[in-house]
Each structure stands twice: as structure tokens, then as C-alpha cells.
Design a protein around this motif. Sequence first.
Motif, PDB file in Angstrom:
ATOM      1  N   GLY A 155      12.351  29.359  12.180  1.00 11.64           N
ATOM      2  CA  GLY A 155      12.727  30.435  13.082  1.00 11.64           C
ATOM      3  C   GLY A 155      14.082  30.983  12.668  1.00 11.64           C
ATOM      4  N   TYR A 156      14.341  32.225  13.036  1.00 15.14           N
ATOM      5  CA  TYR A 156      15.596  32.884  12.649  1.00 15.14           C
ATOM      6  C   TYR A 156      16.153  33.664  13.837  1.00 15.14           C
ATOM      7  CZ  TYR A 156      14.284  31.910   7.817  1.00 15.14           C
ATOM      8  OH  TYR A 156      13.933  31.278   6.655  1.00 15.14           O
ATOM      9  N   THR A 246      11.372  42.816  -1.655  1.00 12.36           N
ATOM     10  CA  THR A 246      11.812  44.183  -1.351  1.00 12.36           C
ATOM     11  C   THR A 246      11.097  44.742  -0.132  1.00 12.36           C
ATOM     12  OG1 THR A 246      10.206  44.990  -2.990  1.00 12.36           O
ATOM     13  CG2 THR A 246      12.508  44.740  -3.712  1.00 12.36           C
ATOM     14  N   ASP A 247       9.807  44.415   0.037  1.00  9.90           N
ATOM     15  CA  ASP A 247       9.080  44.868   1.221  1.00  9.90           C
ATOM     16  C   ASP A 247       9.623  44.206   2.480  1.00  9.90           C
ATOM     17  OD1 ASP A 247       7.268  46.619  -0.047  1.00  9.90           O
ATOM     18  OD2 ASP A 247       5.961  44.966  -0.601  1.00  9.90           O
ATOM     19  N   ALA A 248       9.886  42.908   2.406  1.00  8.85           N
ATOM     20  CA  ALA A 248      10.443  42.206   3.566  1.00  8.85           C
ATOM     21  C   ALA A 248      11.778  42.812   3.980  1.00  8.85           C
ATOM     22  CB  ALA A 248      10.605  40.723   3.240  1.00  8.85           C
ATOM     23  N   ARG A 249      12.638  43.067   3.011  1.00 12.99           N
ATOM     24  CA  ARG A 249      13.934  43.654   3.312  1.00 12.99           C
ATOM     25  C   ARG A 249      13.789  45.041   3.933  1.00 12.99           C
ATOM     26  NH1 ARG A 249      18.661  41.709   0.279  1.00 12.99           N
ATOM     27  NH2 ARG A 249      18.139  39.706  -0.708  1.00 12.99           N
ATOM     28  N   ALA A 250      12.877  45.839   3.390  1.00 16.95           N
ATOM     29  CA  ALA A 250      12.686  47.190   3.923  1.00 16.95           C
ATOM     30  C   ALA A 250      12.264  47.152   5.382  1.00 16.95           C
ATOM     31  CB  ALA A 250      11.641  47.934   3.085  1.00 16.95           C
ATOM     32  N   LEU A 251      11.339  46.260   5.722  1.00 22.23           N
ATOM     33  CA  LEU A 251      10.856  46.173   7.099  1.00 22.23           C
ATOM     34  C   LEU A 251      11.945  45.666   8.043  1.00 22.23           C
ATOM     35  CD1 LEU A 251       7.346  44.688   6.266  1.00 22.23           C
ATOM     36  CD2 LEU A 251       7.752  46.907   7.344  1.00 22.23           C
ATOM     37  N   ILE A 252      12.678  44.655   7.615  1.00 24.62           N
ATOM     38  CA  ILE A 252      13.716  44.083   8.476  1.00 24.62           C
ATOM     39  C   ILE A 252      14.856  45.079   8.677  1.00 24.62           C
ATOM     40  CG2 ILE A 252      15.427  42.247   8.670  1.00 24.62           C
ATOM     41  CD1 ILE A 252      13.397  40.594   6.833  1.00 24.62           C
ATOM     42  N   ARG A 253      15.307  45.716   7.609  1.00 27.15           N
ATOM     43  CA  ARG A 253      16.433  46.642   7.712  1.00 27.15           C
ATOM     44  C   ARG A 253      16.047  47.900   8.498  1.00 27.15           C
ATOM     45  NH1 ARG A 253      18.230  48.581   2.800  1.00 27.15           N
ATOM     46  NH2 ARG A 253      20.312  48.970   3.668  1.00 27.15           N
ATOM     47  N   ALA A 254      14.769  48.282   8.418  1.00 27.65           N
ATOM     48  CA  ALA A 254      14.313  49.411   9.224  1.00 27.65           C
ATOM     49  C   ALA A 254      14.363  49.081  10.705  1.00 27.65           C
ATOM     50  CB  ALA A 254      12.900  49.810   8.814  1.00 27.65           C
ATOM     51  N   LEU A 269       7.626  30.106  12.965  1.00 31.03           N
ATOM     52  CA  LEU A 269       6.322  30.321  12.339  1.00 31.03           C
ATOM     53  C   LEU A 269       6.445  31.044  10.999  1.00 31.03           C
ATOM     54  CD1 LEU A 269       4.425  31.513  15.540  1.00 31.03           C
ATOM     55  CD2 LEU A 269       4.049  29.345  14.338  1.00 31.03           C
ATOM     56  N   GLN A 270       7.675  31.241  10.516  1.00 26.83           N
ATOM     57  CA  GLN A 270       7.905  32.091   9.358  1.00 26.83           C
ATOM     58  C   GLN A 270       7.935  31.293   8.054  1.00 26.83           C
ATOM     59  OE1 GLN A 270       8.168  35.585   9.323  1.00 26.83           O
ATOM     60  NE2 GLN A 270       7.854  35.120   7.146  1.00 26.83           N
ATOM     61  N   ARG A 271       6.992  31.605   7.177  1.00 24.69           N
ATOM     62  CA  ARG A 271       7.027  31.028   5.839  1.00 24.69           C
ATOM     63  C   ARG A 271       8.150  31.658   5.023  1.00 24.69           C
ATOM     64  NH1 ARG A 271       1.000  30.817   3.355  1.00 24.69           N
ATOM     65  NH2 ARG A 271       2.249  31.498   1.555  1.00 24.69           N
ATOM     66  N   GLU A 272       8.835  30.835   4.241  1.00 21.91           N
ATOM     67  CA  GLU A 272       9.937  31.327   3.425  1.00 21.91           C
ATOM     68  C   GLU A 272       9.467  32.339   2.388  1.00 21.91           C
ATOM     69  OE1 GLU A 272      13.716  29.988   3.465  1.00 21.91           O
ATOM     70  OE2 GLU A 272      12.618  30.547   5.273  1.00 21.91           O
ATOM     71  N   ASP A 273       8.283  32.115   1.823  1.00 23.18           N
ATOM     72  CA  ASP A 273       7.809  32.967   0.735  1.00 23.18           C
ATOM     73  C   ASP A 273       7.163  34.258   1.223  1.00 23.18           C
ATOM     74  OD1 ASP A 273       5.709  31.475   1.868  1.00 23.18           O
ATOM     75  OD2 ASP A 273       4.517  31.556   0.039  1.00 23.18           O
ATOM     76  N   ALA A 277      12.840  34.077   3.202  1.00 24.34           N
ATOM     77  CA  ALA A 277      13.949  34.131   2.248  1.00 24.34           C
ATOM     78  C   ALA A 277      14.722  35.437   2.398  1.00 24.34           C
ATOM     79  CB  ALA A 277      13.429  33.976   0.827  1.00 24.34           C
ATOM     80  N   ALA A 278      14.012  36.537   2.659  1.00 24.43           N
ATOM     81  CA  ALA A 278      14.675  37.827   2.852  1.00 24.43           C
ATOM     82  C   ALA A 278      15.499  37.826   4.134  1.00 24.43           C
ATOM     83  CB  ALA A 278      13.639  38.946   2.886  1.00 24.43           C
ATOM     84  N   LEU A 279      14.974  37.266   5.202  1.00 29.51           N
ATOM     85  CA  LEU A 279      15.729  37.162   6.448  1.00 29.51           C
ATOM     86  C   LEU A 279      17.034  36.401   6.227  1.00 29.51           C
ATOM     87  CD1 LEU A 279      12.762  36.392   8.839  1.00 29.51           C
ATOM     88  CD2 LEU A 279      14.460  38.177   9.293  1.00 29.51           C
ATOM     89  N   ARG A 280      16.943  35.286   5.528  1.00 33.08           N
ATOM     90  CA  ARG A 280      18.123  34.468   5.274  1.00 33.08           C
ATOM     91  C   ARG A 280      19.132  35.246   4.420  1.00 33.08           C
ATOM     92  NH1 ARG A 280      18.130  28.705   4.911  1.00 33.08           N
ATOM     93  NH2 ARG A 280      15.859  28.793   4.777  1.00 33.08           N
ATOM     94  N   ALA A 281      18.639  35.911   3.372  1.00 34.34           N
ATOM     95  CA  ALA A 281      19.536  36.643   2.475  1.00 34.34           C
ATOM     96  C   ALA A 281      20.237  37.795   3.185  1.00 34.34           C
ATOM     97  CB  ALA A 281      18.747  37.158   1.270  1.00 34.34           C
ATOM     98  N   LEU A 282      19.562  38.401   4.170  1.00 32.88           N
ATOM     99  CA  LEU A 282      20.149  39.518   4.904  1.00 32.88           C
ATOM    100  C   LEU A 282      21.143  39.075   5.979  1.00 32.88           C
ATOM    101  CD1 LEU A 282      17.007  41.795   5.296  1.00 32.88           C
ATOM    102  CD2 LEU A 282      19.038  42.287   3.917  1.00 32.88           C
TER     103      LEU A 282
END
Length: 298
Positions: A155-156, A246-254, A269-273, A277-282
Amino acid sequence: MTAPTSPSTPATFDALSFLRADELAPELLHATFTRAFADYLIGPFQIPVAQWPMFLARQGVDLALSRVAMDAAGAPLAFAFVAPRPLPRRWRLATMGATPEARGSGAAPALLDDLIARAAAASQHAVELEVFAQNERARRLYEGRGFRKIHDLLGYVADAGTIAPSVPGIGTGNGESAPRSVDMPQLLSWLEAAEHRIADLPLQVTATVIRHGVDYRGWQTADAQIVFSLPDETVMIHSLIAPQDTDARALIRALVAVYPERRLRVPQLQREDLGGAALRALGAVPQPLHQQLMLRPL
């Protein structure tokens, strides 16, 4: 989801019998569940009786496949709820628990053994479950029956202002594609297709569960999708499936761009792959209490 299964002073029962869960009065089944989860790791479950059918639906539970362990006097001691997963052919242990007096009696392990045997007899390929990594008693029980971790499910949380938004609005940046809004039929169709091409998705992020959501919204890129709702002052992400970073980042940042004043939350419930990983990096913070997706081949 597993309630505590062992007390400090175990009880013993001379005889156990198993009853199909749909043969037990719903009010009694609900009461047994409530007692079993009164001291759950993440807090007690207090689901009103009127909401009980929806809870079962959101877990994908088939009561005809589920079993309740009964004592010699006909009182329920423990239960194992089953959610069938046609893709692939698996049964999911949706939730298992034992009442306080039944912990340590062997009722829960007996239900688990019965579930594994019935799944094999029904030509299932495996049994799966999620368990909190910190629930050591439950983990040991599952590992002793041949279950092995295949994914961590985290979870994040990200407070408002933590993640840099895309600019402008639902925009792009750093090679990110622009998300587009989709309606419920489109997002469910996408999720159904995703189950065909991505193995080991937690049931709760798939169409089986998401179709029961209230006021859920969906955005997509070419190869990814996010499903969210807006409770209180939060953006709650119910499903993020994004194999490409890149898709994960686009959705989260939007999301952050459109709802800049809201806190972002993702359940365990979130798989890292697939976006973790994008959530953590952001800048989203992974929560210490997390789940494991476990599998027992048959």
C-alpha cells in the motif's frame, strides 16, 4: 485475509463437521465472521448485516464452495470462504477465520486441508490467497501447506504536494503518454482482457470486484489503466495495472494534476512491477503493513 488462528490457551473439540456456507443462516454467518475478526491485525471488521451481501460480492465469494466448521452441538467455529477464478483455473481463499474459542483447535487447518483437497478434485490448477506478511501464525500455516509467496502487495500514501503533477491537466511529460477518461463498461472490458495477458493479478483489482464499485472512475493510456474514487479528501486508487513505468507515471501524475489538494492512497494490493515502483519513485510512501500473494500448485 485471515483472522488470528491461535489463542494462548487452545480449545479442543471432539468432533468437527463441515457445512456449506450457503446452508448457514446469513445472520449467523455474519455474526461468526464479526467475532473472528474482532481482533484483526488491521482493526476489527464491523460490517452491518445489510452490507454483508455486498461484502461477499466484492470478495468474489461463492458460498456454495465455501465451508464452515461446526462443533458437535452445531455451533460454527471457523470458516473458509472461496472465490473461484476461471482465469486461470484457481480457487482463491478469500477469507478464513476462527472464533476466539476455536483458535488452536485445528478447525482452521482442517478447513484449509479440505479446501485444497476439494480444489484438486475440481481440477483446479492451484489455490491462491493474500495474507499480511506480519500475520506470522497465518503465514506459517499456509507455508506448512505448501503455499509460497509469488508477489508482495504493498500500500502507498502520498500527501498533497508530494508528487509533481503533469502539466497541464491530464498532460504529458518525460515521454509519458496522455491518459484518457473511460466509462465503466470500457474499464471493465480492459480489466477482463488484462487477466488474459497478465498472470497473478490480485482478484480485488480485476473486473470481478471492480464492477461492484460505487462512483469509480477510470483513465487509460495505450497499455495501462487506473481506477479510482474520491472519498472525503482522498484519491483512492482501487486498481493500477501498468506494466510500463512511463504509463504508470503518466496516470499517477495526471491524477495529482487534476486533484492537487487531495491525499493519494493505494491499499495493500499493488504489485511493484505493475505500478508500485513508479509510485515509490514519484514520492509515495510504501506502508510497512503489507500483504503477500501466495500460491499453492495442485
